[in-house]
Enzyme design. Structure first.
Site, PDB file in Angstrom:
ATOM      1  N   GLY A 252     -10.193  -2.740   3.603  1.00 56.52           N
ATOM      2  CA  GLY A 252      -9.356  -2.403   4.751  1.00 56.52           C
ATOM      3  C   GLY A 252      -9.466  -0.936   5.118  1.00 56.52           C
ATOM      4  O   GLY A 252     -10.454  -0.261   4.824  1.00 56.52           O
TER       5      GLY A 252
ATOM      6  N   THR B 127       0.824  -1.209   0.000  1.00 55.10           N
ATOM      7  CA  THR B 127       0.000   0.000   0.000  1.00 55.10           C
ATOM      8  C   THR B 127       0.856   1.256   0.000  1.00 55.10           C
ATOM      9  O   THR B 127       1.814   1.344   0.761  1.00 55.10           O
ATOM     10  CB  THR B 127      -0.827   0.017   1.311  1.00 55.10           C
ATOM     11  OG1 THR B 127      -1.672  -1.110   1.291  1.00 55.10           O
ATOM     12  CG2 THR B 127      -1.644   1.279   1.436  1.00 55.10           C
TER      13      THR B 127
ATOM     14  N   GLY C 187      -0.395  -1.361   6.666  1.00 52.60           N
ATOM     15  CA  GLY C 187      -0.412  -2.533   7.535  1.00 52.60           C
ATOM     16  C   GLY C 187      -1.788  -3.160   7.615  1.00 52.60           C
ATOM     17  O   GLY C 187      -2.619  -2.952   6.725  1.00 52.60           O
TER      18      GLY C 187
HETATM   19  C1  SD4 Z   1      -5.301  -3.035   3.999  1.00 55.81           C
HETATM   20  N1  SD4 Z   1      -3.817  -1.402   4.934  1.00 55.81           N
HETATM   21  O1  SD4 Z   1      -6.000  -3.318   3.034  1.00 55.81           O
HETATM   22  C2  SD4 Z   1      -4.078  -2.200   3.763  1.00 55.81           C
HETATM   23  C3  SD4 Z   1      -2.960  -3.104   3.404  1.00 55.81           C
HETATM   24  C4  SD4 Z   1      -1.626  -2.612   3.777  1.00 55.81           C
HETATM   25  O2  SD4 Z   1       0.492  -3.045   4.406  1.00 55.81           O
HETATM   26  O3  SD4 Z   1      -1.364  -1.468   3.976  1.00 55.81           O
HETATM   27  N2  SD4 Z   1      -0.696  -3.471   3.969  1.00 55.81           N
HETATM   28  O4  SD4 Z   1      -5.533  -3.446   5.125  1.00 55.81           O
END
Ligand code: SD4
Length: 337
Positions: free
Chosen positions: A227, A197, A249
């Site tokens: 998310g 992301t 995250g």
């Molecule tokens: C999510 N926050 O879809 C995003 C994914 C992400 O590091 O940032 N991963 O939950």
């Protein structure tokens, strides 16, 4: 001295990064304009955004154009084209964008459109709404001239087919970067899934703030899962009076604490960007330490004066910063060592 964070001189021309310069680091202060983006690969986005910022352009334009670089990068397995699909093999994208006045737009679980950040901006500018999801978002994009494309690349299809053999949903810590320390104590990028992301924050020459966040979400998520990234207040928040923050995250945990909004509110109450990010990470860790040990969450914040800070649960989070005087990638301090 407090545990050190590290500044690495980014090698902007190449994709490989060979060494870090170590310097004690708290918040970085830069003269506007300034742009920061999550993870090492944020530097490529920043380069595009900088073309706009350095020509006295608006932060919102810089954010959109910068995010499009990452969305178009097929090698990035967690943003845009080439992103890993959900467990049904469908690539569903989430993105949002926000300016200093509280104007914002978001698309969630949208398929077939390579640039969700641009669709999110159109939602913001051309509709009375903030969020469009799924088929409604796709229809809106098509009505506004976006092309329908297959976003599932052969590489990502293969990864999904491999995943299906065990079908275990286990988000990987730092799938984004997989930084490892070499024997000579320098760091390098490793692993095959070294992207994630992207959250972007910009302060333009006129002192206006904007931010964006775009992702394909957690790999092999349930179909329809969304998310934090496109959720205003969770994956991104901008307040022109205070500053801006973005998250990366495990989105479920970021939503639970409305993470980016919380960071901005801590800054409003006088904390520096780094202190504000740390405060929210501390709260996540305190709520469930065992759970926190197994996941990564990172926050990045920029205040309206050009101070930047970040903090993460786990080692390995980084961000890229571009200003007139700096072009660097910074390894972020973490709760767990
Ligand atoms: C999510 N926050 O879809 C995003 C994914 C992400 O590091 O940032 N991963 O939950």
């Amino acid at each position: 001295m407090e545990r050190r964070s590290f500044i690495r001189n980014g090698i902007i021309a190449g994709t490989s990064i060979s060494s870090y310069d170590y310097k004690p680091l708290e918040n970085i202060s830069a003269t506007k304009p300034i742009m920061v983006s999550t993870w090492d690969f944020g530097k490529y986005a920043n380069t595009e955004g900088w073309k706009i910022l350095s020509a006295n352009g608006h932060a919102l334009d810089a954010i959109e154009q910068a995010a499009r670089v990452t969305e178009a990068d097929e090698s990035n397995k967690t943003v845009g084209y080439g992103g890993y699909p959900d467990r049904d093999g469908r690539v569903t994208l989430d993105a949002c964008i926000m300016d200093e006045s509280g104007n914002c737009g978001s698309v969630m679980a949208m398929e077939h459109i390579k640039h969700p950040i641009s669709v999110a901006r159109k939602v913001m500018e051309k509709t009375p709404h903030i969020i469009l999801v799924g088929d409604g978002a796709l229809q809106f994009a098509l009505d506004n001239g976006f092309q329908k494309e297959n976003l599932l690349t052969p590489d990502s299809k293969k990864a999904w087919e491999d995943w299906l053999k065990n079908s275990k949903y286990e988000p990987v810590i730092n799938i984004e970067n997989q930084l490892f320390k070499k024997q000579d104590n320098s760091f390098a990028l490793g692993g095959i899934n070294n992207h994630d992301t992207i959250g972007l924050l910009a302060l333009d020459a006129a002192g206006k703030l904007s931010g964006g966040c775009t992702t394909s979400g957690m790999a092999f998520k349930m179909h329809g899962r969304v998310g934090d990234s496109p959720v205003i207040g969770a994956g991104l928040f901008v307040d022109g009076e205070v500053g801006a923050a973005t998250a990366t995250g495990v989105g479920e945990e970021v939503i639970r604490c409305v993470g980016s909004h919380s960071v901005v509110e801590y800054m409003r109450n006088g904390l520096s960007p780094k202190e504000a990010c740390k405060k929210v990470v501390d709260r996540i860790a305190k709520r469930d330490l065992e759970k926190a040990k197994k996941m990564q969450i990172g926050f990045l914040a920029l205040d309206k004066s050009g101070n930047v800070g970040a903090y993460a649960l786990q080692k390995g989070f980084s961000y890229a910063l571009k200003s007139a005087s700096e072009e660097i990638v910074i390894a972020v301090e973490s709760y767990f060592d």
